[in-house]
Design a protein around this motif. Structure first.
Motif, PDB file in Angstrom:
ATOM      1  N   VAL A  46       0.835  -1.203   0.000  1.00  0.00           N
ATOM      2  CA  VAL A  46       0.000   0.000   0.000  1.00  0.00           C
ATOM      3  C   VAL A  46       0.873   1.257   0.000  1.00  0.00           C
ATOM      4  O   VAL A  46       0.624   2.200  -0.762  1.00  0.00           O
ATOM      5  CB  VAL A  46      -0.959  -0.011   1.216  1.00  0.00           C
ATOM      6  N   VAL A  47       1.914   1.253   0.833  1.00  0.00           N
ATOM      7  CA  VAL A  47       2.817   2.407   0.888  1.00  0.00           C
ATOM      8  C   VAL A  47       3.498   2.606  -0.459  1.00  0.00           C
ATOM      9  O   VAL A  47       3.607   3.728  -0.961  1.00  0.00           O
ATOM     10  CB  VAL A  47       3.853   2.238   2.017  1.00  0.00           C
ATOM     11  N   TYR A  52       4.171   5.501  -5.431  1.00  0.00           N
ATOM     12  CA  TYR A  52       4.290   5.440  -6.893  1.00  0.00           C
ATOM     13  C   TYR A  52       3.251   6.338  -7.561  1.00  0.00           C
ATOM     14  O   TYR A  52       3.537   6.991  -8.559  1.00  0.00           O
ATOM     15  CB  TYR A  52       4.143   3.998  -7.384  1.00  0.00           C
ATOM     16  N   ALA A  53       2.049   6.389  -6.982  1.00  0.00           N
ATOM     17  CA  ALA A  53       1.017   7.257  -7.546  1.00  0.00           C
ATOM     18  C   ALA A  53       1.398   8.729  -7.406  1.00  0.00           C
ATOM     19  O   ALA A  53       1.114   9.539  -8.284  1.00  0.00           O
ATOM     20  CB  ALA A  53      -0.322   6.995  -6.865  1.00  0.00           C
ATOM     21  N   VAL A  54       2.061   9.071  -6.307  1.00  0.00           N
ATOM     22  CA  VAL A  54       2.451  10.459  -6.080  1.00  0.00           C
ATOM     23  C   VAL A  54       3.661  10.839  -6.924  1.00  0.00           C
ATOM     24  O   VAL A  54       3.668  11.893  -7.575  1.00  0.00           O
ATOM     25  CB  VAL A  54       2.743  10.695  -4.576  1.00  0.00           C
ATOM     26  N   LEU A  55       4.691   9.989  -6.926  1.00  0.00           N
ATOM     27  CA  LEU A  55       5.942  10.335  -7.597  1.00  0.00           C
ATOM     28  C   LEU A  55       5.961   9.965  -9.080  1.00  0.00           C
ATOM     29  O   LEU A  55       6.588  10.653  -9.871  1.00  0.00           O
ATOM     30  CB  LEU A  55       7.123   9.657  -6.893  1.00  0.00           C
ATOM     31  N   GLY A  56       5.345   8.854  -9.434  1.00  0.00           N
ATOM     32  CA  GLY A  56       5.296   8.443 -10.830  1.00  0.00           C
ATOM     33  C   GLY A  56       6.554   7.756 -11.339  1.00  0.00           C
ATOM     34  O   GLY A  56       6.637   7.418 -12.507  1.00  0.00           O
ATOM     35  N   GLU A  57       7.538   7.544 -10.477  1.00  0.00           N
ATOM     36  CA  GLU A  57       8.759   6.848 -10.868  1.00  0.00           C
ATOM     37  C   GLU A  57       8.971   5.663  -9.951  1.00  0.00           C
ATOM     38  O   GLU A  57       8.852   5.767  -8.738  1.00  0.00           O
ATOM     39  CB  GLU A  57       9.972   7.774 -10.785  1.00  0.00           C
ATOM     40  N   PHE A  58       9.322   4.530 -10.549  1.00  0.00           N
ATOM     41  CA  PHE A  58       9.460   3.285  -9.808  1.00  0.00           C
ATOM     42  C   PHE A  58      10.580   3.350  -8.776  1.00  0.00           C
ATOM     43  O   PHE A  58      10.398   2.965  -7.616  1.00  0.00           O
ATOM     44  CB  PHE A  58       9.710   2.141 -10.800  1.00  0.00           C
ATOM     45  N   ALA A  61       9.853   5.794  -5.909  1.00  0.00           N
ATOM     46  CA  ALA A  61       8.796   5.241  -5.062  1.00  0.00           C
ATOM     47  C   ALA A  61       9.357   4.154  -4.151  1.00  0.00           C
ATOM     48  O   ALA A  61       8.980   4.058  -2.982  1.00  0.00           O
ATOM     49  CB  ALA A  61       7.666   4.689  -5.917  1.00  0.00           C
ATOM     50  N   GLY A  62      10.280   3.352  -4.654  1.00  0.00           N
ATOM     51  CA  GLY A  62      10.903   2.326  -3.834  1.00  0.00           C
ATOM     52  C   GLY A  62      11.725   2.910  -2.708  1.00  0.00           C
ATOM     53  O   GLY A  62      11.685   2.435  -1.570  1.00  0.00           O
ATOM     54  N   VAL A  63      12.486   3.954  -3.006  1.00  0.00           N
ATOM     55  CA  VAL A  63      13.297   4.603  -1.979  1.00  0.00           C
ATOM     56  C   VAL A  63      12.399   5.265  -0.936  1.00  0.00           C
ATOM     57  O   VAL A  63      12.653   5.169   0.269  1.00  0.00           O
ATOM     58  CB  VAL A  63      14.262   5.628  -2.620  1.00  0.00           C
ATOM     59  N   LEU A  64      11.348   5.932  -1.380  1.00  0.00           N
ATOM     60  CA  LEU A  64      10.421   6.562  -0.441  1.00  0.00           C
ATOM     61  C   LEU A  64       9.728   5.509   0.424  1.00  0.00           C
ATOM     62  O   LEU A  64       9.546   5.711   1.637  1.00  0.00           O
ATOM     63  CB  LEU A  64       9.380   7.402  -1.187  1.00  0.00           C
ATOM     64  N   THR A  65       9.365   4.393  -0.164  1.00  0.00           N
ATOM     65  CA  THR A  65       8.740   3.314   0.593  1.00  0.00           C
ATOM     66  C   THR A  65       9.675   2.804   1.675  1.00  0.00           C
ATOM     67  O   THR A  65       9.260   2.613   2.830  1.00  0.00           O
ATOM     68  CB  THR A  65       8.342   2.156  -0.344  1.00  0.00           C
ATOM     69  N   ALA A  66      10.935   2.586   1.317  1.00  0.00           N
ATOM     70  CA  ALA A  66      11.912   2.120   2.309  1.00  0.00           C
ATOM     71  C   ALA A  66      12.067   3.142   3.432  1.00  0.00           C
ATOM     72  O   ALA A  66      12.119   2.773   4.611  1.00  0.00           O
ATOM     73  CB  ALA A  66      13.257   1.857   1.640  1.00  0.00           C
TER      74      ALA A  66
END
Length: 88
Positions: A46-47, A52-58, A61-66
């Protein structure tokens, strides 16, 4: 040759994730698992989906999730420590 190895590795990861999902659904149907435990496993997905919806880059989004999950981990460790210290 390297592309074949990467493809096989990704395929094994996908098969592993599918097996985990299948086992979780089966355990849930048999009444061996609690819905909260299954829901907790969905938090990283979910995070990642929101980031990914906010940033649009994979990759971003992975770094932000971590980062978000590490911050949640530190917060929960601090909360459980405070709860144990002050007995609330």
């Amino acid at each position: 040759m390297a592309a074949i190895s990467v493809g096989i590795g990704l395929g094994l990861i996908v098969l592993g994730v599918l097996a985990i999902v299948f086992a979780g659904v089966r355990s849930l149907m048999q009444g061996k698992q609690d819905y909260r435990k299954i829901g907790m496993m969905a938090i990283p997905f979910v995070v990642f989906g929101v980031s990914y919806a906010v940033l649009g880059e994979f990759a971003k989004a992975g770094v932000l999730t971590a980062g978000v999950l590490m911050a949640l981990m530190i917060g929960s460790i601090a909360f459980t420590g405070l709860r144990g210290t002050f007995k609330f």
